[in-house]
Write a protein that holds these residues in place. Structure first.
Motif, PDB file in Angstrom:
ATOM      1  N   MET A  65       0.853  -1.182   0.000  1.00 26.32           N
ATOM      2  CA  MET A  65       0.000   0.000   0.000  1.00 26.32           C
ATOM      3  C   MET A  65       0.890   1.233   0.000  1.00 26.32           C
ATOM      4  SD  MET A  65      -3.267  -0.930   2.358  1.00 26.32           S
ATOM      5  CE  MET A  65      -2.444  -1.416   3.842  1.00 26.32           C
ATOM      6  N   GLU A  66       0.716   2.054  -0.975  1.00 29.34           N
ATOM      7  CA  GLU A  66       1.587   3.200  -1.195  1.00 29.34           C
ATOM      8  C   GLU A  66       1.363   4.320  -0.180  1.00 29.34           C
ATOM      9  OE1 GLU A  66      -2.183   4.199  -3.154  1.00 29.34           O
ATOM     10  OE2 GLU A  66      -1.023   2.375  -3.188  1.00 29.34           O
ATOM     11  N   ASN A  67       2.299   4.431   0.773  1.00 26.48           N
ATOM     12  CA  ASN A  67       2.291   5.503   1.768  1.00 26.48           C
ATOM     13  C   ASN A  67       0.963   5.678   2.495  1.00 26.48           C
ATOM     14  OD1 ASN A  67       4.951   6.056   1.104  1.00 26.48           O
ATOM     15  ND2 ASN A  67       4.364   7.529  -0.470  1.00 26.48           N
ATOM     16  N   ILE A  68       0.256   4.597   2.719  1.00 29.98           N
ATOM     17  CA  ILE A  68      -1.006   4.679   3.444  1.00 29.98           C
ATOM     18  C   ILE A  68      -0.715   4.405   4.912  1.00 29.98           C
ATOM     19  CG2 ILE A  68      -3.260   3.625   3.774  1.00 29.98           C
ATOM     20  CD1 ILE A  68      -3.339   3.054   0.832  1.00 29.98           C
ATOM     21  N   ARG A  69      -1.298   5.236   5.760  1.00 27.81           N
ATOM     22  CA  ARG A  69      -1.117   5.031   7.191  1.00 27.81           C
ATOM     23  C   ARG A  69      -2.385   5.422   7.935  1.00 27.81           C
ATOM     24  NH1 ARG A  69       0.537   9.632  10.347  1.00 27.81           N
ATOM     25  NH2 ARG A  69       0.491  11.512   9.099  1.00 27.81           N
ATOM     26  N   ILE A  70      -2.474   4.948   9.158  1.00 27.64           N
ATOM     27  CA  ILE A  70      -3.595   5.312  10.017  1.00 27.64           C
ATOM     28  C   ILE A  70      -3.102   6.404  10.954  1.00 27.64           C
ATOM     29  CG2 ILE A  70      -5.197   4.526  11.795  1.00 27.64           C
ATOM     30  CD1 ILE A  70      -4.952   1.710  10.541  1.00 27.64           C
ATOM     31  N   ARG A  71      -3.897   7.459  11.034  1.00 26.29           N
ATOM     32  CA  ARG A  71      -3.557   8.565  11.928  1.00 26.29           C
ATOM     33  C   ARG A  71      -4.836   9.133  12.523  1.00 26.29           C
ATOM     34  NH1 ARG A  71      -5.224  13.019   9.334  1.00 26.29           N
ATOM     35  NH2 ARG A  71      -5.146  13.063   7.060  1.00 26.29           N
ATOM     36  N   GLN A  72      -4.679   9.833  13.621  1.00 28.23           N
ATOM     37  CA  GLN A  72      -5.826  10.484  14.235  1.00 28.23           C
ATOM     38  C   GLN A  72      -6.328  11.584  13.301  1.00 28.23           C
ATOM     39  OE1 GLN A  72      -5.024  12.047  18.170  1.00 28.23           O
ATOM     40  NE2 GLN A  72      -6.869  11.023  18.881  1.00 28.23           N
ATOM     41  N   ALA A  73      -7.633  11.652  13.146  1.00 28.00           N
ATOM     42  CA  ALA A  73      -8.229  12.668  12.270  1.00 28.00           C
ATOM     43  C   ALA A  73      -8.060  14.053  12.884  1.00 28.00           C
ATOM     44  CB  ALA A  73      -9.701  12.371  12.038  1.00 28.00           C
ATOM     45  N   GLN A  74      -7.894  15.019  12.020  1.00 29.98           N
ATOM     46  CA  GLN A  74      -7.776  16.425  12.409  1.00 29.98           C
ATOM     47  C   GLN A  74      -9.009  17.176  11.913  1.00 29.98           C
ATOM     48  OE1 GLN A  74      -5.051  17.273  14.285  1.00 29.98           O
ATOM     49  NE2 GLN A  74      -4.617  15.082  14.114  1.00 29.98           N
ATOM     50  N   ALA A  75      -9.218  18.359  12.417  1.00 29.12           N
ATOM     51  CA  ALA A  75     -10.372  19.168  12.009  1.00 29.12           C
ATOM     52  C   ALA A  75     -10.424  19.329  10.490  1.00 29.12           C
ATOM     53  CB  ALA A  75     -10.343  20.524  12.696  1.00 29.12           C
ATOM     54  N   ALA A  76      -9.269  19.457   9.867  1.00 27.10           N
ATOM     55  CA  ALA A  76      -9.207  19.630   8.407  1.00 27.10           C
ATOM     56  C   ALA A  76      -9.687  18.392   7.650  1.00 27.10           C
ATOM     57  CB  ALA A  76      -7.788  19.980   7.980  1.00 27.10           C
ATOM     58  N   ASP A  77      -9.780  17.252   8.326  1.00 30.13           N
ATOM     59  CA  ASP A  77     -10.225  16.010   7.697  1.00 30.13           C
ATOM     60  C   ASP A  77     -11.743  15.837   7.703  1.00 30.13           C
ATOM     61  OD1 ASP A  77      -7.616  14.909   7.190  1.00 30.13           O
ATOM     62  OD2 ASP A  77      -7.478  14.434   9.330  1.00 30.13           O
ATOM     63  N   GLN A  78     -12.451  16.715   8.384  1.00 30.44           N
ATOM     64  CA  GLN A  78     -13.885  16.508   8.606  1.00 30.44           C
ATOM     65  C   GLN A  78     -14.659  16.250   7.308  1.00 30.44           C
ATOM     66  OE1 GLN A  78     -15.871  19.470  10.988  1.00 30.44           O
ATOM     67  NE2 GLN A  78     -17.891  18.792  10.309  1.00 30.44           N
ATOM     68  N   ARG A  79     -14.442  17.048   6.300  1.00 28.70           N
ATOM     69  CA  ARG A  79     -15.177  16.877   5.036  1.00 28.70           C
ATOM     70  C   ARG A  79     -14.852  15.525   4.393  1.00 28.70           C
ATOM     71  NH1 ARG A  79     -16.256  21.739   1.149  1.00 28.70           N
ATOM     72  NH2 ARG A  79     -16.648  22.443   3.230  1.00 28.70           N
ATOM     73  N   ALA A  80     -13.586  15.136   4.415  1.00 30.18           N
ATOM     74  CA  ALA A  80     -13.177  13.851   3.831  1.00 30.18           C
ATOM     75  C   ALA A  80     -13.733  12.678   4.635  1.00 30.18           C
ATOM     76  CB  ALA A  80     -11.655  13.772   3.752  1.00 30.18           C
ATOM     77  N   VAL A  81     -13.771  12.826   5.948  1.00 36.19           N
ATOM     78  CA  VAL A  81     -14.350  11.776   6.798  1.00 36.19           C
ATOM     79  C   VAL A  81     -15.818  11.594   6.444  1.00 36.19           C
ATOM     80  CG1 VAL A  81     -15.067  11.253   9.177  1.00 36.19           C
ATOM     81  CG2 VAL A  81     -12.717  11.990   8.703  1.00 36.19           C
ATOM     82  N   TRP A  82     -16.547  12.688   6.393  1.00 30.41           N
ATOM     83  CA  TRP A  82     -17.970  12.636   6.064  1.00 30.41           C
ATOM     84  C   TRP A  82     -18.183  12.001   4.690  1.00 30.41           C
ATOM     85  CZ3 TRP A  82     -22.637  12.207   7.535  1.00 30.41           C
ATOM     86  CH2 TRP A  82     -23.693  12.507   6.676  1.00 30.41           C
ATOM     87  N   ALA A  83     -17.407  12.395   3.706  1.00 29.65           N
ATOM     88  CA  ALA A  83     -17.551  11.860   2.347  1.00 29.65           C
ATOM     89  C   ALA A  83     -17.279  10.359   2.311  1.00 29.65           C
ATOM     90  CB  ALA A  83     -16.616  12.598   1.388  1.00 29.65           C
ATOM     91  N   CYS A  84     -16.268   9.915   3.022  1.00 26.91           N
ATOM     92  CA  CYS A  84     -15.936   8.490   3.060  1.00 26.91           C
ATOM     93  C   CYS A  84     -17.068   7.697   3.706  1.00 26.91           C
ATOM     94  CB  CYS A  84     -14.626   8.275   3.814  1.00 26.91           C
ATOM     95  SG  CYS A  84     -14.139   6.544   3.952  1.00 26.91           S
ATOM     96  N   VAL A  85     -17.556   8.170   4.832  1.00 30.86           N
ATOM     97  CA  VAL A  85     -18.639   7.480   5.539  1.00 30.86           C
ATOM     98  C   VAL A  85     -19.893   7.442   4.673  1.00 30.86           C
ATOM     99  CG1 VAL A  85     -20.174   7.579   7.546  1.00 30.86           C
ATOM    100  CG2 VAL A  85     -17.709   7.957   7.832  1.00 30.86           C
ATOM    101  N   ARG A  86     -20.234   8.567   4.073  1.00 31.85           N
ATOM    102  CA  ARG A  86     -21.437   8.629   3.221  1.00 31.85           C
ATOM    103  C   ARG A  86     -21.316   7.649   2.062  1.00 31.85           C
ATOM    104  NH1 ARG A  86     -25.871  10.070   3.437  1.00 31.85           N
ATOM    105  NH2 ARG A  86     -27.259  11.302   2.248  1.00 31.85           N
ATOM    106  N   ALA A  87     -20.187   7.621   1.412  1.00 31.86           N
ATOM    107  CA  ALA A  87     -19.986   6.708   0.279  1.00 31.86           C
ATOM    108  C   ALA A  87     -20.055   5.251   0.734  1.00 31.86           C
ATOM    109  CB  ALA A  87     -18.643   6.996  -0.390  1.00 31.86           C
ATOM    110  N   ALA A  88     -19.428   4.943   1.864  1.00 31.11           N
ATOM    111  CA  ALA A  88     -19.380   3.558   2.338  1.00 31.11           C
ATOM    112  C   ALA A  88     -20.759   3.029   2.721  1.00 31.11           C
ATOM    113  CB  ALA A  88     -18.429   3.450   3.525  1.00 31.11           C
TER     114      ALA A  88
END
Length: 151
Positions: free
Chosen positions: A1-24
């Motif tokens: 997996m190319e440079n993929i890692r797990i990290r704690q979400a930051q405020a700037a990730d909120q839109r991406a988190v929502w989009a991922c959850v909605r899509a899933a």
């Protein structure tokens, strides 16, 4: 997996988190006849609490994990992988991270739940060694509760 890692979400990730959850979870809308519970979560507040993690590379969030300590357990509230990246083992990577964190915190078990119509999830969790711990209706959702010991 190319440079993929797990990290704690930051405020700037909120839109991406929502989009991922909605899509899933979008595939379950018709099957459930209503929006799945994770679509009603307050991700801004959860991110601020430090309980949201993202599986991401430099460009995008591919998966989301919401987990928190609860009694002597690690409670997994949500595991979501963007459908574009499903089938690549990312769900297993996220769940291995959960198990690692639970062991690091010296907790007794991992607990989670899923909706009974999310049969793919039930098969996935059973394959990972989770055992059913009961079924009940909460907030109008027919949930299946699962647990896996860490000792």
């Amino acid at each position: 997996m190319e440079n993929i890692r797990i990290r704690q979400a930051q405020a700037a990730d909120q839109r991406a988190v929502w989009a991922c959850v909605r899509a899933a979870y979008s595939k379950y809308l018709v099957r459930m006849g209503r929006e799945p519970a994770p679509l009603h979560a307050d991700y801004e507040a959860l991110i601020a609490q430090g309980v949201v993690y993202v599986l991401a590379n430099e460009e995008e969030v591919r998966g989301v994990l919401v987990m928190m300590s609860w009694e002597r357990s690690l409670l997994v509230e949500n595991v979501a992988v963007d459908p574009r990246f499903q089938g690549q083992g990312l769900g297993q990577v996220l769940m291995a991270f959960v198990e690692q964190q639970g062991r690091k915190e010296q907790l007794d078990e991992i607990r989670l739940y899923t909706n009974e119509v999310m049969t793919e999830n039930l098969r996935f969790y059973h394959k990972l060694g989770f055992e059913e711990d009961g079924r009940r209706v909460e907030d109008g959702y027919h949930r299946v509760f699962l647990r896996k010991g860490l000792r």
